[in-house]
Scaffold this motif. Structure first.
Motif, PDB file in Angstrom:
ATOM      1  N   PHE A   1     -15.671 -15.990  33.460  1.00  0.00           N
ATOM      2  CA  PHE A   1     -16.903 -15.638  34.086  1.00  0.00           C
ATOM      3  C   PHE A   1     -17.005 -14.361  34.720  1.00  0.00           C
ATOM      4  CE2 PHE A   1     -19.174 -15.787  38.254  1.00  0.00           C
ATOM      5  CZ  PHE A   1     -20.464 -16.063  37.771  1.00  0.00           C
ATOM      6  N   GLY A   2     -16.081 -14.047  35.505  1.00  0.00           N
ATOM      7  CA  GLY A   2     -16.052 -12.834  36.298  1.00  0.00           C
ATOM      8  C   GLY A   2     -16.068 -11.562  35.433  1.00  0.00           C
TER       9      GLY A   2
ATOM     10  N   ALA B   1      -8.782  -5.401  36.003  1.00  0.00           N
ATOM     11  CA  ALA B   1      -8.432  -6.770  35.838  1.00  0.00           C
ATOM     12  C   ALA B   1      -9.410  -7.644  36.610  1.00  0.00           C
ATOM     13  CB  ALA B   1      -7.055  -7.037  36.327  1.00  0.00           C
ATOM     14  N   VAL B   2      -9.637  -8.964  36.436  1.00  0.00           N
ATOM     15  CA  VAL B   2     -10.301 -10.033  37.092  1.00  0.00           C
ATOM     16  C   VAL B   2      -9.066 -11.024  37.478  1.00  0.00           C
ATOM     17  CG1 VAL B   2     -12.569  -9.404  36.216  1.00  0.00           C
ATOM     18  CG2 VAL B   2     -11.195 -11.135  35.033  1.00  0.00           C
ATOM     19  N   ASN B   3      -9.607 -12.021  38.116  1.00  0.00           N
ATOM     20  CA  ASN B   3      -8.786 -12.994  38.667  1.00  0.00           C
ATOM     21  C   ASN B   3      -8.293 -13.949  37.249  1.00  0.00           C
ATOM     22  OD1 ASN B   3      -7.206 -14.824  40.296  1.00  0.00           O
ATOM     23  ND2 ASN B   3      -8.885 -15.724  41.120  1.00  0.00           N
ATOM     24  N   ILE B   4      -7.163 -14.645  37.443  1.00  0.00           N
ATOM     25  CA  ILE B   4      -6.504 -15.432  36.403  1.00  0.00           C
ATOM     26  C   ILE B   4      -7.492 -16.451  36.067  1.00  0.00           C
ATOM     27  CG2 ILE B   4      -4.581 -17.115  36.034  1.00  0.00           C
ATOM     28  CD1 ILE B   4      -3.216 -15.680  38.095  1.00  0.00           C
ATOM     29  N   ASP B   5      -7.887 -16.541  34.851  1.00  0.00           N
ATOM     30  CA  ASP B   5      -8.509 -17.423  33.928  1.00  0.00           C
ATOM     31  C   ASP B   5     -10.138 -17.399  34.159  1.00  0.00           C
ATOM     32  OD1 ASP B   5      -6.590 -18.849  32.772  1.00  0.00           O
ATOM     33  OD2 ASP B   5      -6.252 -20.313  34.444  1.00  0.00           O
ATOM     34  N   ASN B   6     -10.656 -16.121  34.775  1.00  0.00           N
ATOM     35  CA  ASN B   6     -11.880 -15.932  35.287  1.00  0.00           C
ATOM     36  C   ASN B   6     -12.495 -14.981  34.077  1.00  0.00           C
ATOM     37  OD1 ASN B   6     -13.968 -15.628  36.839  1.00  0.00           O
ATOM     38  ND2 ASN B   6     -13.243 -14.161  38.005  1.00  0.00           N
TER      39      ASN B   6
END
Lengths: 230, 230, 230, 230, 230, 230, 230, 230
Positions: D209-210, D202-207
């Motif tokens: 880009f990541g 997982a990456v950060n919420i709404d990320n």
């Protein structure tokens, strides 16, 4: 029952008692309250610092108090007068910021130090650990400062890394920079508190003012005043 | 792949670099790991401090290392040797505790300071604000100390009250003392961070060790060592 | 209504379908359930991995299944058989751990990789950022690995620092190491998610197994199997 | 003390070092800061990506930089130039979105991949599990991609379901889509971390880009550059 | 003041009033209290169900009440007698469980239904969405039930997937199965509440009893009794 | 530095100053500390109340202090002596409990009132709102009490319902009774604070002692003593 | 189905039943709803209090109801008529506020008391504990009041300090004043609940109205009315 | 890569498959997206329901679609057409609301039921438990309904009280009405989940739509359609 004027009981002796005078957190107060406080300070010829002054309040303060008050829009500070110079504290404090979004909080710390009589504060911005070379290039300079105020949002890794490299006291100022899990600054705050490098201390999120006050209390020889209670 | 012995990479130069040497958080480590670290310290003739040593680990350490290690059951610390004395820091730190349940954390701070070479630490316990006279009677004594480590659980009101009365730097150590909403210490921690008296700084919950390290970093003239990275 | 035996519906085709076979999370299951699953695997001649096997369950499994099952007490894993070797993945993964308390989680990742057929996993422990030189000395070695599994508790600063130094994919495994605000691992997890270095990905707290699975999925050429649904 | 210009220290060598160049998170920066960074990039002839550019900042950037900058209003991205094409990564990534409200985040991932030189990204929207047939019809197509970026808000069930059907690495991007308990995206994030299908990261919420950066790091042969520190 | 016996005021008319009689949550009560309640039920010839009976309380109940009470160790239920059969509800309810660790909660639902007079409850375990074929094979069977009690921990994706496939009412029972972010069951609960498939309803974590009661209330023709208040 | 004996600074004048004397929260204190406090009270001929005395501490206290101390195992209280009778407060307080699991907390309130000199406290248990008739039958009795201490866990609906029916002050004591979302008592606490009936006040979770103290302060004519500070 | 007018069922008998009449929380209601309620009160010749009236609603109310309604912009209250005078409660209540930002909440309590017929409420503002002398100077005055409503945001230390100095009942009103960890008022609320001084009770954040109602219920002789239910 | 039109994959067969057709959550979608969906529905002659339509989107929808779309500003719903009448469900559902601020959510449930073909829904507002007589007067009417949708914010005590009085299934809809601890609706939600009356089920905060769907699924004879997957 009358309430006019009764809501203010300024702690004018706080500086004498604790080494740091009372300041005014503008957020949450009405423009009218801020102006009343400003006028009381001017009348008393006492310096005073306002923090977190938003644009409408800034405008109202300037309109009411004219050039007696000085604003820094980025730092969101307003000042009336200035405390006595403390040259023995000059050059002892550095403020390090992880990213350019942390600038307002970092500047709040700088402006507070200046208002309290401290000069030659090193301000080193945009040295987040994602590009570690930026910080390592500055380590020698940081190692000469007795206090390092570290300002960072997001994951706040800067606090641990700096504290593992310098002998001075690291005062962490977590910021509310970021989104998702780091919205509000709680992650950066917790990173400061959980830092694997010993001796990091933390202040509230976005509280550049508090970090500056702590720096002065850590550096200052004890004040000669007395507790008002005893 | 072999992993025996590979899990340890002690940061022996941390004291030279940052002013505070690496210590060992016993919680979360096996007795075997603690003994290995203890033996490495003895072999290297390096002093080392273990914190949060529970009873079984304490017994295992003493069994393995004999009188080379010294335990304080209340503070939950174990020490091998001691750092050089720093007489210039004697008498500059006070540790103030709100209630008698805060004693283990307060003692962890005292034992850490002693291990790091500092003597004459004032320990003032059971002065919570519910009986304010207890604290007010001690204010004059506290006003002579450059650092006041304040230790409190529950609502943590002690932090703000002390900080409004003394000129020294107040380092707040919230404790996990309490139940219901204050279980775990988060309320006391947040009270420290939100303190209405400026300049309070906080460390992690129950982290007496960290507060002592911060006190030393705040007081200490800069160390002459260098960053290992630069 | 009869429920005996009806509670198990193992997904034996998961490996063919997704590249990673089903494993068994022992925590939350009774010893009887674990033994039933173990016997089914032995009967089917299928390799199987158990994670988070506590001491009583480990003892029960060994008692029931004898030398058909292999335990790693530190990693808390048990294995029956092993998946086919994948030599093309050898030497592509490193596991980096911040502190010696992170060893069990780091080893769970290593044992999972080995069970899934991958060898030559670099395990580099105790390189937390408080002593940054420890990590910097290993950067060149880490830069040759396509996947870096970073294992850290407390504030989790390791994730950002590693990700800013190496080109491989950093899979962060936050651990529940720490106390106070970092109890439970949420701070380390959020630090991974909020990392200022782009491209860090995270798995659940203490989930060394999941990180190893993700590493294999990231490295593996696509499997030739098909979705059971389509 | 002067601060003008001192707040910027761009990490121009990040791409060479880590495989993914520094980008600019516009949220939290002033329009003036964004323009300064844009001009520095243009002057240096370096491509740069801005994410989370709101409408007023977008307008200011276009006004200041003219056709040197390209906006995507839905994805909220702005780009100056473009990184070198990486044709070996074409066609290896799919972006799957649960609902039409997830489109901005999904597009941020797509635009990031394109800016970093990757083409032929499959974008498959509105395949949430409430109507499972929508996803099952696309499984064969998804099974040919080495990376599946899954974008979902609300309960985030999509992450587990996709990961149980495809062999590629599933990178979960939880979104802040939803209300009540799922406001802010924390439920979708936790669903990704707790996914019952192994190997989800997982990456950060709404990320978005990541996630795109992680995809490139997972696919990319190691870069030849070196750590700036060592 | 005397308190003996005064602590009990059983709501014997609840079944008549609401369609579901009062049951006893054993957790939090002393063995003595449970025995007192059991004896009152026996004396009154009233059936009663105890839930969450741990092993020591089970032993004490059996010792005191002998074969008048029946235990199910896996479901942690104890029953004295049984409510009247409701054959019109037979075969209308299915209980679906995601993993074998969810068995105790699923069985609590089944035992409650049986105690309340309902037979032919379908129990379908270990059909988590990571291996979706397991659920899809059972969809036709599930589509014939008017109520589907879905039991799942971890990320709780099962709730949305089932609700998108069947016409019956899906009552989600989140379980505390899992670790890290899903410890305690909050993630599964929130997934149920945020489910993208409309019409999912949720009960408290691990509350198989409550789901069974809701099923009966949803299916039952209105009882002829009256509110005790009006 | 010596710490023996220094950890205790009992606030013997609190009763004179605030109307309620200091009591001892046993949880978090060692048996040795409790015995020391008990002996000090006996020596001083001062009554003292211990709350949250677990079984081992109770045994140690009785062993050390003999029949000078009186235990209530259900209420988990221990008392030495008793405060002066306050007959003017007799019959003015009722304690109402929602379920039989709330009995220990309700009894802590009763025992505290008795220790502080108040008799004829009505204790009405097991009147939770699921069977509303139980409460409605008692309303007339409750309406004659000036203070109603309401004790409830789970969803805490009792607080609002009682407060809508009686003229007395409702002091809500949320309890940690329940599981899942209500584990720990936070839901019941918040229900008290958010009560739709005006004038409900709350104390900490499980704090029967605090509710009793508040009742006395609300009923008591002002004490003639003086603040120790002024 | 028609809904016009059906949404209102005012509890006109609440005052007779509980001692405190129903008031109207304006926040969350439309201006139309507020006007309808106001007109019903006027028609019925019943006094009514509106709280949390924002500026647009205030304007709409005045426009619709003219001089029948009276606004206090700082307290955000609106009143139609006034309850009967209760001279026996005059002079028994003090309202103490920590900082000038707490003024609106403190005034809401004062206006509620006045509307309910109580006069001579002492309002003492800006006596936060950072300047403890301000409070100590007022202790003698506070000690003559039977109820002290304490209003504080940030860390809420005022609650414990006041409760340790006065014999009256301290009703804590936490406010949402502050930023960072204290945003929203949860820290101040928890400080009230965890107060080390016994007998502090709390109401919801910013709920000056509720504190005033509780004060009246604590002081009031029992009303002669009856429960509408029994 | 082109994305125009590709973001929509409406689940037109959901009604046939699950008994409840797909609806559109307007919040989080752009006006353009909503209009596209509306036009698709009109073209397909399919009824469709939009929920949480704010004023600007409502205006855009009406401007684009004219009298094909019908708005309810209070309920924030928009509808195109209507599903077939289900007269067998008429008169079986009641919607009960605690306060007048809960009206929008309660109306969302009513409008959803109507759109799905159900008439004669009883709407009973403003019967919160602070004035219990209001609810008790309606109990007989409520006892004739098979489903009671209870809508309440603040402490949500209504859920337990209603469920203890009626035989129908109580579907709790917590609302975000309230401030302080109940801001956002989490307290009301948790009260529903922790309700002491058995058989209460809950949907997401403010989710009147979901409650209506659940009501229909609970009442409806099974649909004859089939899972699209099997």
């Amino acid at each position: 029952m009358s309430t006019s004027g009764d809501w203010l009981c300024f702690d004018w002796t706080r500086g004498e008692r604790t080494g740091v005078p009372e300041a005014v957190l503008a957020a949450g107060k009405s423009a009218g309250q801020l102006i009343t406080i400003g006028r009381a300070a001017i009348e008393r010829r006492a310096p005073v610092l306002f923090t977190r002054v938003d644009a409408p309040c800034a405008e109202a303060l300037v309109k009411a108090l004219g050039d007696r008050i000085h604003m820094d829009a980025t730092a969101r500070t307003a000042t009336i007068g200035r405390e006595c110079r403390r040259p023995e504290l000059d050059g002892q404090v550095a403020v390090v910021g992880a990213g350019s979004s942390d600038l307002p909080v970092a500047l709040e710390a700088v402006r507070t130090l200046e208002h309290l009589g401290v000069e030659d504060v090193a301000l080193i911005m945009d040295v987040g650990v994602a590009g570690l070379w930026r910080l390592l290039e500055r380590v020698d300079a940081l190692r000469t400062r007795r206090i390092v105020i570290a300002v960072a949002g997001m994951e706040g890794a800067l606090f641990s890394v700096v504290a593992g490299l310098v002998p001075g006291l690291v005062i962490a100022v977590p910021t509310s920079v970021g989104y998702g899990v780091c919205a509000g600054g709680q992650v950066a705050l917790n990173s400061a508190l959980a830092a694997c490098a010993p001796g990091v201390v933390a202040v509230n999120i976005d509280n550049g003012f508090g970090a500056a006050c702590a720096a002065i209390k850590a550096l200052n020889p004890l004040v000669k005043g007395k507790s008002t209670c005893s």
